[in-house]
Design a protein around this motif. Structure first.
Motif, PDB file in Angstrom:
ATOM      1  N   ALA A  50       0.789  -1.281  -0.005  1.00  0.00           N
ATOM      2  CA  ALA A  50       0.025  -0.143   0.305  1.00  0.00           C
ATOM      3  C   ALA A  50       0.801   1.316  -0.064  1.00  0.00           C
ATOM      4  O   ALA A  50       0.433   2.367  -0.624  1.00  0.00           O
ATOM      5  CB  ALA A  50      -0.715   0.097   1.208  1.00  0.00           C
ATOM      6  N   TRP A  51       2.246   1.126   0.481  1.00  0.00           N
ATOM      7  CA  TRP A  51       2.729   2.394   0.776  1.00  0.00           C
ATOM      8  C   TRP A  51       4.484   1.867   0.294  1.00  0.00           C
ATOM      9  O   TRP A  51       5.200   1.914   1.286  1.00  0.00           O
ATOM     10  CB  TRP A  51       2.756   2.881   2.110  1.00  0.00           C
ATOM     11  CG  TRP A  51       3.088   4.151   2.444  1.00  0.00           C
ATOM     12  CD1 TRP A  51       3.952   5.202   1.689  1.00  0.00           C
ATOM     13  CD2 TRP A  51       3.234   4.974   3.641  1.00  0.00           C
ATOM     14  NE1 TRP A  51       4.221   6.218   2.211  1.00  0.00           N
ATOM     15  CE2 TRP A  51       3.938   6.221   3.516  1.00  0.00           C
ATOM     16  CE3 TRP A  51       2.526   4.567   4.947  1.00  0.00           C
ATOM     17  CZ2 TRP A  51       3.898   7.054   4.624  1.00  0.00           C
ATOM     18  CZ3 TRP A  51       2.492   5.623   5.928  1.00  0.00           C
ATOM     19  CH2 TRP A  51       3.409   6.802   5.636  1.00  0.00           C
ATOM     20  N   LEU A  54      10.645  -2.504  12.744  1.00  0.00           N
ATOM     21  CA  LEU A  54      10.798  -1.842  11.683  1.00  0.00           C
ATOM     22  C   LEU A  54       9.906  -1.238  10.817  1.00  0.00           C
ATOM     23  O   LEU A  54      10.139   0.123  10.685  1.00  0.00           O
ATOM     24  CB  LEU A  54      11.266  -3.154  10.494  1.00  0.00           C
ATOM     25  CG  LEU A  54      11.389  -2.540   9.224  1.00  0.00           C
ATOM     26  CD1 LEU A  54      12.641  -1.771   8.989  1.00  0.00           C
ATOM     27  CD2 LEU A  54      11.346  -4.086   8.140  1.00  0.00           C
ATOM     28  N   PRO A  55       8.557  -1.698  10.970  1.00  0.00           N
ATOM     29  CA  PRO A  55       7.396  -0.921  10.567  1.00  0.00           C
ATOM     30  C   PRO A  55       7.262   0.366  11.399  1.00  0.00           C
ATOM     31  O   PRO A  55       6.819   1.605  11.121  1.00  0.00           O
ATOM     32  CB  PRO A  55       6.150  -1.852  10.502  1.00  0.00           C
ATOM     33  CG  PRO A  55       6.633  -2.649  11.508  1.00  0.00           C
ATOM     34  CD  PRO A  55       7.874  -3.044  11.313  1.00  0.00           C
ATOM     35  N   VAL A  56       7.455   0.232  12.719  1.00  0.00           N
ATOM     36  CA  VAL A  56       7.041   1.280  13.641  1.00  0.00           C
ATOM     37  C   VAL A  56       8.279   2.474  13.519  1.00  0.00           C
ATOM     38  O   VAL A  56       7.927   3.714  13.631  1.00  0.00           O
ATOM     39  CB  VAL A  56       7.343   0.853  15.121  1.00  0.00           C
ATOM     40  CG1 VAL A  56       7.107   1.899  16.236  1.00  0.00           C
ATOM     41  CG2 VAL A  56       6.205   0.008  15.518  1.00  0.00           C
ATOM     42  N   VAL A  80       7.621   6.392  12.191  1.00  0.00           N
ATOM     43  CA  VAL A  80       8.106   7.547  12.979  1.00  0.00           C
ATOM     44  C   VAL A  80       8.895   8.426  12.131  1.00  0.00           C
ATOM     45  O   VAL A  80       8.792   9.694  12.293  1.00  0.00           O
ATOM     46  CB  VAL A  80       8.917   6.934  14.127  1.00  0.00           C
ATOM     47  CG1 VAL A  80       9.702   8.260  14.937  1.00  0.00           C
ATOM     48  CG2 VAL A  80       8.310   6.181  15.395  1.00  0.00           C
ATOM     49  N   ALA A  81       9.652   7.622  11.184  1.00  0.00           N
ATOM     50  CA  ALA A  81      10.494   8.459  10.274  1.00  0.00           C
ATOM     51  C   ALA A  81       9.350   9.288   9.382  1.00  0.00           C
ATOM     52  O   ALA A  81      10.011  10.321   8.717  1.00  0.00           O
ATOM     53  CB  ALA A  81      11.431   7.508   9.655  1.00  0.00           C
ATOM     54  N   ALA A  82       8.290   8.468   8.760  1.00  0.00           N
ATOM     55  CA  ALA A  82       7.409   9.319   8.012  1.00  0.00           C
ATOM     56  C   ALA A  82       6.985  10.371   8.684  1.00  0.00           C
ATOM     57  O   ALA A  82       6.586  11.469   8.058  1.00  0.00           O
ATOM     58  CB  ALA A  82       6.614   8.381   7.507  1.00  0.00           C
ATOM     59  N   ALA A 113      11.802   6.705  18.256  1.00  0.00           N
ATOM     60  CA  ALA A 113      11.487   5.648  17.708  1.00  0.00           C
ATOM     61  C   ALA A 113      11.644   4.240  18.495  1.00  0.00           C
ATOM     62  O   ALA A 113      11.037   3.263  18.449  1.00  0.00           O
ATOM     63  CB  ALA A 113      12.783   5.267  16.458  1.00  0.00           C
ATOM     64  N   ILE A 114      12.800   4.565  19.518  1.00  0.00           N
ATOM     65  CA  ILE A 114      12.898   3.737  20.501  1.00  0.00           C
ATOM     66  C   ILE A 114      11.761   3.569  21.335  1.00  0.00           C
ATOM     67  O   ILE A 114      11.138   2.283  21.475  1.00  0.00           O
ATOM     68  CB  ILE A 114      14.176   3.711  21.543  1.00  0.00           C
ATOM     69  CG1 ILE A 114      15.202   3.721  20.539  1.00  0.00           C
ATOM     70  CG2 ILE A 114      14.034   2.977  22.624  1.00  0.00           C
ATOM     71  CD1 ILE A 114      16.879   3.986  21.333  1.00  0.00           C
TER      72      ILE A 114
END
Length: 328
Positions: free
Chosen positions: A49-50, A235-237, A241-243, A257-258
């Protein structure tokens, strides 16, 4: 340290009197695979989807099938990673579980030697056939052997004092830090460069574990119990967060992120992973009860739990159900 700890825990489980091959394999499979398959399904859905969210995830039917089967391979971009990239470690775990399961068919006195021989054979196979070296047949397998050896030594009464354990652990951590600062990395000598300090840290932790004054807070125990869930979720989390906030400002991104990965992992562990393990491990008993109910109906029973356990059910419970011990 991941592989050394795994070697220690898995061989400790294999030393239990009830560690028959079938029950051992079923417990390992239900501990690792269902949650991994579910997390992989989430990754597949997000990547489809992304696509820009996790550019390291490339999809194809072959890649998905081999990833879910724990079969080492290259993804559509030529990288040796499954659909859930951190899951590359589970490929090594699957080989280790299979070797231990096979060893459990042998007499008890021969099991440890057979397991070490299998791990050594895999470590050497990549040199004999270089194309498989980067998949699974390389010296990294010896880190499992180191952890299993530590478990075998401990089971036979081997001990070091808490003071020596603190020294061992401290020296191991210092060695790892020194190699990281100096940029020392070598895939061929990894078991020596990284495995030896990891063994020292694990051995040190085992030595100080019985000291009552050093009992960790319950929050850290819960964090350890959720470590596999965090491993699956992070990984997806981290990508989300980066997005959301961007990653160039590392002093904001890394703590966020942590924290997000930890919260997601704890939530996944409590509400998804633990119920999933129980459901999978009780499946043989539920199927057996259902089958016996169809063959010998009990008029007064209204639920499977109301049926008196037969010898088959008692055997299944003894071998397959959780018995209160801490899980790997």
């Amino acid at each position: 340290m991941f592989f050394v700890i795994s070697g220690f825990i898995i061989w400790t489980q294999a030393l239990r009197p009830v560690a028959a091959p079938a029950s051992f394999f079923w417990r390992r499979l239900t501990r690792v695979a269902p949650a991994y398959w579910l997390a992989s399904a989430v990754i597949i859905a997000l990547a489809a989807a992304w696509p820009s969210l996790m550019p390291e995830v490339a999809l194809s039917a072959r890649h998905i099938a081999l990833s879910l089967a724990f079969i080492p391979h290259t993804d559509p971009e030529g990288r040796v990673f499954p659909v859930l990239p951190p899951g590359w470690t589970l490929t090594y775990e699957a080989v280790f579980y299979a070797l231990v399961t096979a060893a459990l068919f042998a007499p008890a006195k021969a099991r440890f030697a057979l397991t070490l021989a299998g791990l050594a054979a895999f470590a050497a196979a990549g040199f004999a056939w270089p194309p498989i070296y980067r998949y699974v047949a390389n010296p990294l397998m010896l880190e499992f052997a180191a952890g299993a050896g530590l478990a075998q030594w401990t089971a036979r009464g081997g001990r070091i004092t808490p003071g020596a354990g603190l020294v061992f652990g401290g020296l191991g951590a210092a060695l790892l830090a020194a190699m990281w600062l100096a940029g020392v990395q070598d895939a061929l000598f990894r078991p020596l460069l990284w495995g030896l300090p990891a063994v020292m840290i694990v051995a040190g932790a085992l030595a100080i574990e019985p000291v009552k004054a050093l009992t960790p807070p319950r929050a850290l125990i819960q964090l350890g119990d959720a470590s596999y869930a965090i491993y699956l979720c992070h990984l997806p989390v981290v990508a989300l967060v980066a997005a959301a906030i961007g990653w160039p400002h590392v002093w904001i991104f890394i703590p966020a992120a942590i924290a997000a990965s930890t919260i997601a992992g704890l939530t996944f562990h409590r509400f998804v992973e633990r119920p999933l393990i129980v459901a999978c491990r009780t499946l043989p008993e539920r199927l057996a009860v259902r089958g016996e109910t169809r063959r010998w109906p009990a008029p007064r029973a209204t639920h499977a739990a109301d049926i008196a356990p037969t010898p088959l059910i008692r055997r299944l419970r003894r071998h397959l159900l959780p018995q209160g011990e801490k899980e790997a």
